[in-house]
Structure formats: C-alpha cells, structure tokens
Design an enzyme around this catalytic site. Structure first.
Site, PDB file in Angstrom:
ATOM      1  CG  ASP A 196     -14.513 -42.345 -36.934  1.00  0.00           C
ATOM      2  OD1 ASP A 196     -15.159 -41.304 -37.111  1.00  0.00           O
ATOM      3  OD2 ASP A 196     -13.280 -42.382 -36.818  1.00  0.00           O
ATOM      4  CB  ALA A 218      -8.210 -44.977 -50.110  1.00  0.00           C
ATOM      5  CB  SER A 256     -12.061 -38.341 -45.832  1.00  0.00           C
ATOM      6  OG  SER A 256     -11.739 -37.327 -44.910  1.00  0.00           O
ATOM      7  CG  PHE A 257     -11.030 -33.303 -45.807  1.00  0.00           C
ATOM      8  CD1 PHE A 257     -10.922 -31.941 -45.543  1.00  0.00           C
ATOM      9  CD2 PHE A 257     -11.430 -34.136 -44.775  1.00  0.00           C
ATOM     10  CE1 PHE A 257     -11.182 -31.423 -44.274  1.00  0.00           C
ATOM     11  CE2 PHE A 257     -11.685 -33.631 -43.506  1.00  0.00           C
ATOM     12  CZ  PHE A 257     -11.561 -32.275 -43.259  1.00  0.00           C
ATOM     13  CD  GLU A 290     -14.116 -36.823 -42.114  1.00  0.00           C
ATOM     14  OE1 GLU A 290     -13.047 -37.067 -42.699  1.00  0.00           O
ATOM     15  OE2 GLU A 290     -14.161 -36.339 -40.963  1.00  0.00           O
TER      16      GLU A 290
END
Length: 316
Positions: free
Chosen positions: A39, A153, A172-173, A207
């Site tokens: 990331d 979050a 995300s998701f 995401e």
C-alpha cells in the site's frame, strides 16, 4: 543533392516515428535497493523521493535518485494514546495504507488502524513542516467506524479539487468508497458523506481510492478483488472518471463505478501478481505494490509513468 535531401527526410521520419512511439509507452522505473512495501504512497521533496507504506509505525523508504531506495526510520515509535479507544484489538503499531500529500505549506500524513476483516477502524492524521524535517505532530482521529456503519474507515486519500479545496476519499469492502470534504484549517471532515464506488460482486471487494484531477476530469483509481495472499492474490487496479469530484464516476464503457464498473488498468502478469494499493502522484506517476512470483510472493514497490491517450484515458 537530391539523394542527400531524401536521406535527410527519411532520417527525420525515423526520428519523428521513434519520438511518437516513445510518447506512446510509459516508462516502468528500474528500481533497486530495499523495495519491500505494501500500500505505498509517494512524494517528492527536493531531489529525494519518499515512499510511505503499511507496516510497523508506518514504514518509510527514501531514494535520492528516484530508483535506488533505502529504508529510513518509521513514523511512529509508540502508539498515540487515542488509538486503543477506537481499535482496542489492533495489533501494536500495525498501521495501514498511509497517504502523504502537501497542502497549504504543510505535509499531511493520513493513515488507518483497524482489525483485519472488521470495520472497527479509524483514520488518523499527522503533520510536519516537511518530510525531511520529520518531527511529526499527532493531529488525532479524523473519522472512525465502530462496526455499526455500512462502510469502513481505512485507506485514506487526500484530494485537492480544481478550486483548491481539500477532500478525503476512503473505504474498503461493505458499501464501498466514500468521499467527504475537509476543513482547510483542521484538515478533518465537514459536511456530507458521498458514495463514489461500490461492488456487489466478489464480496464487495473494492478499496484504496486514489483521485487525481486532469484536464477537466477527476480520475478515480481503486483496487478490486483480493489482496494479501502472495502469488494467489487477485488484486487489480481499475479506474473511472467524472467531471465532478463527488461523481458519478464511469469507466471507458460508460458503466458507473457505483455499480460494479471500472476499466482495468493492471491485473498483473507472470511475475507480478495482484497489483494494487496504488497512489497517483501529480497525475503522471503511479506507485503500487505487487507480489513477486520470483521471490516467494513478497510484496514489492512498482513505479511507472502514467500516459494519457487522446480521449483522456490513462495507461502505463
């Protein structure tokens, strides 16, 4: 004379063709040194490049030439006291998906803490006068989820719109990616929460939003499908665009990213599996991680130049 002129014209055609071809293909940066990341987010300061990434206390790589990277001290040596109030079961100093940007004369570092697989999470913020100076100031929590919301979050991304106003994309998701406007002074949310992308297939896996503005459009890049499984990861990078920062974002086929849309930018290759966790810098450089099949599936840093076709769509 005629022969020389013909040869000269042919040479000019070859040079022009070569130049045109060179502009049609982006450069993949030849990296060396310590390139282990997950990331990543990138920033340039002076002649140095810095890459922040998921890991203990937020991991940091530095390069003084843009290609050879080495590891420098992590951002957090100790967890701020407020972390445990929002994520009681967080693995100590396990910080996810940071985002680093400059705005209004400061460097802002957004990051997330969470429990894997649950939307009990928080996005935090630190600031500094410059990356090189260090001395990061804890700015506290930005927003959080406690398991009752239909979003998560994590994966923050600071975006500055065409008017110079700051926004935060994240998610995300669950119900996908969100966007909220930030106060210019506190750099924390003010106003409404917008939904900008969602998937109802493959367990809703979307995401890592990254938004960049170029020539009248906001381009949303995101990661879909599944990360974190080495060479078995199915992560992919997708994109869409909108004339408004709040959407709707659509892909090259006109399908909304709020309804499973997204043109694939990169789905990996024989060596580099599951590319994702991307960050776009100045609309012409993209960083991401991918799992190296030639090195046991370890996640590594990849950097490429982004190019844009005549219709305004990106590739590398």
């Amino acid at each position: 004379m005629k022969r020389k002129l013909t040869v000269l014209l042919l040479a000019l055609v070859v040079v022009a063709t070569t130049f045109s071809d060179a502009r049609s293909y982006a450069a993949h940066w030849g990296l060396s040194g310590d390139v282990g990341v997950h990331d990543p987010t990138i920033i340039k300061e002076g002649n140095s490049w810095y890459v922040f990434s998921t890991g203990q206390g937020i991991q940091v790589l530095r390069s003084d030439n843009g290609t050879n990277f080495y590891r420098v001290p992590q951002i957090f040596l100790n967890a701020p006291s407020w972390w445990k109030n929002y994520v009681p079961n967080q693995t100590p100093l396990d910080v996810w998906a940071p985002d680093v940007k400059t705005y209004n004369g400061k460097v802002w570092l957004y990051y997330s803490i969470s429990t894997f697989g649950k939307n009990i999470s928080a996005i935090g913020l630190a600031s500094a006068s410059s990356v090189g100076a260090g001395s990061w100031k804890d700015e506290g929590v930005v927003l959080s989820t406690n398991g009752t919301q239909n979003y998560n979050a994590i994966d923050p991304e600071l975006v500055v719109d065409a008017n110079g106003d700051p926004w935060l994309a994240f998610g995300s998701f669950w119900s996908g990616l969100k966007l909220t406007k930030l106060d210019k002074n506190t750099m924390k949310p003010t106003g409404s929460l917008y939904s900008i992308a969602q998937r109802t297939v493959n367990s809703g896996a979307i995401e890592a939003p990254s938004i960049t503005y170029r020539n009248g459009y906001y381009y949303l890049f995101a990661s879909i499908d599944n990360c974190c499984s080495g060479v078995n990861s199915t992560y992919k990078i997708i994109y869409g665009r909108s004339q408004n920062i709040t959407g709707p974002y659509v892909d090259k086929n006109g399908v909304s990213l709020a309804n499973n849309g997204g043109t694939i930018l990169d789905s990996g290759n024989t060596r580099w599996k599951g590319p994702g966790g991307q960050d776009v810098y100045n609309s012409n450089v993209i960083v991401r991680h991918a799992y190296d099949a030639e090195d046991g599936g370890n996640p590594k840093l990849l950097i490429s130049d982004l190019v844009w076709d005549s219709n305004g769509w990106p590739s590398y």
